[in-house]
Design a protein around this motif. Structure first.
Motif, PDB file in Angstrom:
ATOM      1  N   VAL A 154      -8.435 -51.465  52.368  1.00 22.33           N
ATOM      2  CA  VAL A 154      -8.129 -52.872  52.620  1.00 22.33           C
ATOM      3  C   VAL A 154      -9.050 -53.430  53.710  1.00 22.33           C
ATOM      4  N   LEU A 155      -9.253 -52.661  54.780  1.00 16.74           N
ATOM      5  CA  LEU A 155     -10.126 -53.095  55.867  1.00 16.74           C
ATOM      6  C   LEU A 155     -11.562 -53.271  55.383  1.00 16.74           C
ATOM      7  N   TYR A 156     -12.045 -52.341  54.551  1.00 17.49           N
ATOM      8  CA  TYR A 156     -13.396 -52.436  53.997  1.00 17.49           C
ATOM      9  C   TYR A 156     -13.545 -53.703  53.148  1.00 17.49           C
ATOM     10  N   ALA A 157     -12.547 -53.986  52.330  1.00 18.10           N
ATOM     11  CA  ALA A 157     -12.594 -55.194  51.489  1.00 18.10           C
ATOM     12  C   ALA A 157     -12.666 -56.448  52.358  1.00 18.10           C
ATOM     13  N   ARG A 158     -11.909 -56.469  53.434  1.00 16.41           N
ATOM     14  CA  ARG A 158     -11.932 -57.640  54.328  1.00 16.41           C
ATOM     15  C   ARG A 158     -13.276 -57.766  55.042  1.00 16.41           C
ATOM     16  N   ALA A 159     -13.853 -56.647  55.432  1.00 12.53           N
ATOM     17  CA  ALA A 159     -15.098 -56.671  56.198  1.00 12.53           C
ATOM     18  C   ALA A 159     -16.318 -56.988  55.337  1.00 12.53           C
ATOM     19  N   THR A 160     -16.208 -56.814  54.032  1.00 15.78           N
ATOM     20  CA  THR A 160     -17.368 -57.005  53.159  1.00 15.78           C
ATOM     21  C   THR A 160     -17.229 -58.205  52.228  1.00 15.78           C
ATOM     22  N   SER A 161     -16.269 -59.065  52.512  1.00 16.30           N
ATOM     23  CA  SER A 161     -16.114 -60.267  51.685  1.00 16.30           C
ATOM     24  C   SER A 161     -15.679 -61.433  52.564  1.00 16.30           C
ATOM     25  N   GLY A 162     -15.768 -62.618  52.010  1.00 13.41           N
ATOM     26  CA  GLY A 162     -15.283 -63.798  52.714  1.00 13.41           C
ATOM     27  C   GLY A 162     -16.130 -64.188  53.916  1.00 13.41           C
ATOM     28  N   GLU A 163     -15.511 -64.893  54.830  1.00 14.23           N
ATOM     29  CA  GLU A 163     -16.223 -65.443  55.979  1.00 14.23           C
ATOM     30  C   GLU A 163     -16.797 -64.372  56.891  1.00 14.23           C
ATOM     31  N   TYR A 164     -16.088 -63.274  57.083  1.00 10.63           N
ATOM     32  CA  TYR A 164     -16.606 -62.224  57.970  1.00 10.63           C
ATOM     33  C   TYR A 164     -17.894 -61.637  57.416  1.00 10.63           C
ATOM     34  N   ALA A 165     -17.940 -61.385  56.125  1.00 11.54           N
ATOM     35  CA  ALA A 165     -19.149 -60.820  55.524  1.00 11.54           C
ATOM     36  C   ALA A 165     -20.333 -61.765  55.713  1.00 11.54           C
ATOM     37  N   TYR A 166     -20.088 -63.065  55.603  1.00  8.71           N
ATOM     38  CA  TYR A 166     -21.160 -64.030  55.815  1.00  8.71           C
ATOM     39  C   TYR A 166     -21.609 -64.024  57.276  1.00  8.71           C
ATOM     40  N   TRP A 167     -20.654 -64.000  58.194  1.00 10.99           N
ATOM     41  CA  TRP A 167     -20.969 -63.988  59.622  1.00 10.99           C
ATOM     42  C   TRP A 167     -21.718 -62.721  60.019  1.00 10.99           C
ATOM     43  N   ALA A 168     -21.399 -61.603  59.388  1.00  8.97           N
ATOM     44  CA  ALA A 168     -21.986 -60.310  59.751  1.00  8.97           C
ATOM     45  C   ALA A 168     -23.387 -60.103  59.181  1.00  8.97           C
ATOM     46  N   ARG A 169     -23.930 -61.108  58.506  1.00  8.90           N
ATOM     47  CA  ARG A 169     -25.282 -60.974  57.959  1.00  8.90           C
ATOM     48  C   ARG A 169     -26.285 -61.056  59.099  1.00  8.90           C
ATOM     49  N   VAL A 170     -26.848 -59.929  59.426  1.00  9.96           N
ATOM     50  CA  VAL A 170     -27.791 -59.809  60.530  1.00  9.96           C
ATOM     51  C   VAL A 170     -29.043 -59.084  60.037  1.00  9.96           C
ATOM     52  N   PRO A 171     -30.090 -59.013  60.859  1.00 11.05           N
ATOM     53  CA  PRO A 171     -31.292 -58.300  60.428  1.00 11.05           C
ATOM     54  C   PRO A 171     -30.988 -56.868  59.994  1.00 11.05           C
ATOM     55  N   SER A 172     -31.749 -56.390  59.024  1.00 11.58           N
ATOM     56  CA  SER A 172     -31.597 -55.019  58.519  1.00 11.58           C
ATOM     57  C   SER A 172     -32.981 -54.409  58.368  1.00 11.58           C
ATOM     58  N   LEU A 173     -33.057 -53.143  57.992  1.00 12.70           N
ATOM     59  CA  LEU A 173     -34.354 -52.494  57.799  1.00 12.70           C
ATOM     60  C   LEU A 173     -35.181 -53.198  56.730  1.00 12.70           C
ATOM     61  N   ASP A 174     -34.536 -53.604  55.634  1.00 13.95           N
ATOM     62  CA  ASP A 174     -35.254 -54.274  54.550  1.00 13.95           C
ATOM     63  C   ASP A 174     -35.553 -55.738  54.843  1.00 13.95           C
ATOM     64  N   ASP A 175     -34.823 -56.344  55.762  1.00 12.88           N
ATOM     65  CA  ASP A 175     -35.002 -57.764  56.066  1.00 12.88           C
ATOM     66  C   ASP A 175     -34.868 -57.982  57.571  1.00 12.88           C
ATOM     67  N   PRO A 176     -35.870 -57.527  58.355  1.00 15.43           N
ATOM     68  CA  PRO A 176     -35.776 -57.583  59.824  1.00 15.43           C
ATOM     69  C   PRO A 176     -35.759 -59.005  60.396  1.00 15.43           C
ATOM     70  N   GLU A 177     -36.137 -60.002  59.618  1.00 19.41           N
ATOM     71  CA  GLU A 177     -36.147 -61.378  60.092  1.00 19.41           C
ATOM     72  C   GLU A 177     -34.883 -62.147  59.722  1.00 19.41           C
ATOM     73  N   HIS A 178     -34.001 -61.542  58.949  1.00 21.04           N
ATOM     74  CA  HIS A 178     -32.809 -62.228  58.459  1.00 21.04           C
ATOM     75  C   HIS A 178     -31.943 -62.724  59.616  1.00 21.04           C
ATOM     76  N   GLY A 179     -31.563 -63.969  59.556  1.00 21.89           N
ATOM     77  CA  GLY A 179     -30.653 -64.543  60.537  1.00 21.89           C
ATOM     78  C   GLY A 179     -31.285 -64.902  61.870  1.00 21.89           C
ATOM     79  N   LEU A 180     -32.583 -64.753  61.980  1.00 24.25           N
ATOM     80  CA  LEU A 180     -33.229 -65.034  63.271  1.00 24.25           C
ATOM     81  C   LEU A 180     -33.805 -66.432  63.353  1.00 24.25           C
ATOM     82  N   ASP A 181     -33.641 -67.240  62.322  1.00 25.74           N
ATOM     83  CA  ASP A 181     -34.222 -68.582  62.348  1.00 25.74           C
ATOM     84  C   ASP A 181     -33.297 -69.601  62.957  1.00 25.74           C
TER      85      ASP A 181
END
Length: 76
Positions: free
Chosen positions: A49-76
């Protein structure tokens, strides 16, 4: 989570299962660490249940941060 459930189904720990944790490492997202430190009846179910909440909805959108494949994501 599937391997943890299989371990529990195979007999698990004789002391009973009261906690569960997950560390998810992927190249396309930030690391995700989740813990259920105490649950009397179903810590794996609570972790699902916690995993589903953390990977969907508003939290999942907010948690979108830079990653190895996309180091510039969210930095603009």
């Amino acid at each position: 989570m599937g391997s943890s459930a299989a371990g529990r189904a195979a007999g698990g720990d004789s002391r009973a299962l009261m906690s569960a944790a997950l560390l998810e490492l992927r190249r396309d997202t930030a690391p995700l660490t989740l813990r259920v430190d105490f649950h009397e009846s179903d810590p794996l179910g609570a972790l699902v249940v916690l995993y589903a909440r953390a990977t969907s909805g508003e939290y999942a959108y907010w948690a979108r941060v830079p990653s190895l494949d996309d180091p510039e994501h969210g930095l603009d």
